[in-house]
Design an enzyme around this catalytic site. Structure first.
Site, PDB file in Angstrom:
ATOM      1  N   CYS A   1       0.829  -1.208   0.000  1.00  0.00           N
ATOM      2  CA  CYS A   1       0.000   0.000   0.000  1.00  0.00           C
ATOM      3  C   CYS A   1       0.866   1.262   0.000  1.00  0.00           C
ATOM      4  CB  CYS A   1      -0.911   0.003   1.219  1.00  0.00           C
ATOM      5  SG  CYS A   1      -1.847   1.526   1.412  1.00  0.00           S
TER       6      CYS A   1
ATOM      7  N   VAL B   1      -6.772   0.879   5.251  1.00  0.00           N
ATOM      8  CA  VAL B   1      -5.521   1.250   5.909  1.00  0.00           C
ATOM      9  C   VAL B   1      -4.899   2.404   5.120  1.00  0.00           C
ATOM     10  CG1 VAL B   1      -5.007  -0.999   6.922  1.00  0.00           C
ATOM     11  CG2 VAL B   1      -4.317  -0.549   4.563  1.00  0.00           C
TER      12      VAL B   1
ATOM     13  N   SER C   1      -4.499   8.809   4.993  1.00  0.00           N
ATOM     14  CA  SER C   1      -3.068   9.149   5.055  1.00  0.00           C
ATOM     15  C   SER C   1      -2.824  10.656   5.088  1.00  0.00           C
ATOM     16  CB  SER C   1      -2.316   8.525   3.873  1.00  0.00           C
ATOM     17  OG  SER C   1      -2.791   9.027   2.636  1.00  0.00           O
TER      18      SER C   1
ATOM     19  N   HIS D   1       5.902   2.201  -7.166  1.00  0.00           N
ATOM     20  CA  HIS D   1       4.914   1.306  -7.773  1.00  0.00           C
ATOM     21  C   HIS D   1       4.941   1.432  -9.289  1.00  0.00           C
ATOM     22  CE1 HIS D   1       2.189  -0.256  -4.424  1.00  0.00           C
ATOM     23  NE2 HIS D   1       3.205   0.343  -3.807  1.00  0.00           N
TER      24      HIS D   1
ATOM     25  N   TRP E   1      -0.924  -5.213  -8.175  1.00  0.00           N
ATOM     26  CA  TRP E   1      -1.484  -4.580  -9.371  1.00  0.00           C
ATOM     27  C   TRP E   1      -2.077  -5.583 -10.356  1.00  0.00           C
ATOM     28  CZ3 TRP E   1      -2.700   0.304  -9.666  1.00  0.00           C
ATOM     29  CH2 TRP E   1      -2.049   1.217  -8.840  1.00  0.00           C
TER      30      TRP E   1
ATOM     31  N   LYS F   1      -5.836  -5.306 -11.427  1.00  0.00           N
ATOM     32  CA  LYS F   1      -6.157  -4.148 -12.270  1.00  0.00           C
ATOM     33  C   LYS F   1      -5.677  -4.352 -13.700  1.00  0.00           C
ATOM     34  CE  LYS F   1      -6.288  -0.672  -8.597  1.00  0.00           C
ATOM     35  NZ  LYS F   1      -7.741  -0.448  -8.736  1.00  0.00           N
TER      36      LYS F   1
END
Length: 258
Positions: free
Chosen positions: A66, A106, A119, A205, A252, A255
């Site tokens: 994440c 989260v 966040s 990422h 990923w 997706k």
């Protein structure tokens, strides 16, 4: 649920179950070559903040993929705030977690007996509670690079090589490259700030996912993007909190394949 306790200022942590271990704290993992490990006792360490994060889906007892969890962990590391990291299996959310995070999301952090989600809200609270070192990005610079993540996702999910999604991403990266060239090495100049700590996990990422699924990498024509990524990825705070490559790829996959 696995709980890991960290004291960033000493690069130390302890693996624990439901009961905290007394004595010394030692960060899990190997020490860097040529570096002597330093230890602190629980009695002298500041009381750690509790944070719930995504657990790895490929490796037991590891942090998951994440980027928003990493953003918060980076902030804690850069501010030397000790934390107790509770890893949550998001594919099988335990009842105790849903009680403190009804939406099942989260990260969530416990401030003064209250669990706080989101966040952005969490990092703002950290800035207010732990003002040193200051990490706030000036408002006029806070949105620099903010469109890169969405354009990366668009390109990653695209199944048509001619739909222009790659060029949209390249346009955003070019804008960022020019900005860092004139204003770097970080978004706010010489010192890292909140905007970098938000963008860095997303670039991580992007690098891994596009490299794996598209055989794509940042072109050499964008040297300041590449140097920026090298700068942030090599920071100790980043290496302490990054997800495993396999987790990013696995995270990923739905997706890409969906």
């Amino acid at each position: 649920m696995i709980s890991l306790r960290f004291q960033p200022s000493t690069t130390a942590g302890v693996l624990s179950a439901s009961v905290s271990r007394a004595g010394f704290i030692k960060r899990c993992g190997s020490t860097k070559p040529g570096r002597v490990g330093r230890f602190v006792t629980m009695a002298t360490a500041a009381s750690p903040l509790e944070i719930c994060v995504k657990a790895s889906i490929t490796t037991p007892n590891k942090l998951g993929d994440c980027p928003f969890c990493q953003k918060v962990l980076l902030t804690m590391e850069e501010k030397n705030v000790p934390y107790d990291m509770k890893m949550v299996d998001l594919s099988n959310k335990p009842e105790w977690f849903l009680k403190i995070s009804p939406e099942g999301k989260v990260p969530v952090v416990k401030f003064d007996e209250k669990w706080v989600p989101d966040s952005d809200v969490i990092t703002q609270a950290l800035e207010e509670k732990y003002p040193e070192p200051p990490l706030a990005t000036p408002p006029e610079k806070a949105s620099v690079g903010s469109k890169i993540f969405s354009t990366f996702v668009g390109f990653l999910k695209s199944k048509d090589s001619g739909d222009g999604t790659e060029q949209v991403l390249l346009d955003e990266l070019t804008t960022f490259n020019d900005y860092i060239k004139d204003n770097g090495p970080f978004i706010n100049g010489e010192k890292i700030s909140a905007a970098d700590l938000s963008l860095a996990p997303k670039l991580y990422h992007m690098k891994i996912a596009l490299g794996h699924y598209k055989n794509w990498s940042v072109p050499d024509s964008l040297p300041f993007v590449k140097s920026y990524m090298e700068n942030v990825f090599s920071r100790e705070s980043f290496t302490n909190t990054r997800a495993e490559t396999e987790d990013v790829i696995a995270g990923w996959r739905p997706k890409v394949m969906g």
